[in-house]
Design a protein around this motif. Sequence first.
Motif, short mmCIF file in Angstrom:
data_model
loop_
_atom_site.label_atom_id
_atom_site.label_comp_id
_atom_site.label_asym_id
_atom_site.label_seq_id
_atom_site.Cartn_x
_atom_site.Cartn_y
_atom_site.Cartn_z
N GLY A 65 0.81 -1.21 0.00
CA GLY A 65 0.00 0.00 0.00
C GLY A 65 0.85 1.26 0.00
O GLY A 65 0.56 2.21 -0.74
N PHE A 69 0.89 4.33 -2.53
CA PHE A 69 0.67 5.64 -1.93
C PHE A 69 1.81 6.60 -2.29
O PHE A 69 1.58 7.75 -2.71
N TYR A 94 -4.20 11.92 -1.39
CA TYR A 94 -4.43 11.15 -0.16
C TYR A 94 -5.86 10.64 -0.13
O TYR A 94 -6.12 9.47 0.14
N ALA A 98 -7.25 6.60 -0.46
CA ALA A 98 -8.09 5.96 0.55
C ALA A 98 -9.35 5.37 -0.08
O ALA A 98 -9.82 4.31 0.34
N TYR A 105 -5.27 0.93 2.74
CA TYR A 105 -5.34 2.07 3.66
C TYR A 105 -5.49 1.59 5.11
O TYR A 105 -4.80 2.07 6.01
N HIS A 163 -6.58 12.66 6.98
CA HIS A 163 -6.99 11.40 7.60
C HIS A 163 -8.36 11.55 8.25
O HIS A 163 -9.21 10.66 8.15
N ARG A 171 -15.35 7.25 3.58
CA ARG A 171 -15.38 5.79 3.53
C ARG A 171 -16.75 5.22 3.81
O ARG A 171 -16.91 4.02 4.03
#
Length: 204
Positions: A65, A69, A94, A98, A105, A163, A171
């Motif tokens: 990952g 990334f 970013y 995700a 992630y 984040h 999400r």
Amino acid sequence: MPKRGYHHGNLRQALVDAALRLIEEKGPTGFTLSEASKTAGVTPAAVYRHFEGREELIAEAARQGYEIFADLLEFAYSDKPSALAAFEATGRAYLAFARRYPGHYVAMFESGVSIQRTPELNAVATRALGVLEKAATDLSEHIPPEKRPPPQMFSAHIWAMSHGVVELFARGSPGTRSPFPPEDLLESGIGIYLRGLGLIDPDA
């Protein structure tokens, strides 16, 4: 699922892919190595020829990952007309990562696996996070030295903001629907932060 072909070296990656699917479905601690082997279509004993345990399997998923990334962040950062445009592009990358790679992630940021677990994982994680620090360093050169935050702090603030937007709104977590697209939330949040540092005109 047929098992033929794994003797050519595909089994290790098949197990990582199986773990990623299970991580997406059940979280990083919600599955066993037996489930991973079953998902990959092999016997449980076969797993231990490649991984000592579940944490090592998740660490490899995290390493892969971070590779993706880092590549995405480097691509987002490169060939932009200004330090500000490059900085904003890394924030969008970013968010895109995700969404596109949820299993990776979670393995990277929510599994509890330390980036110090292996030299390979640490190296690629350092490369990825180094892009964020470089973007912050380049942009902070426009701030008078006496008012300039350390690049690590600067990038950590943006990382935390990115984040947070991902966790709360990007999400599909139950009960966290936002009236604004996650991209707009992140862009406006970064804008407020940069205005506070004097990097964006108040009227921009």
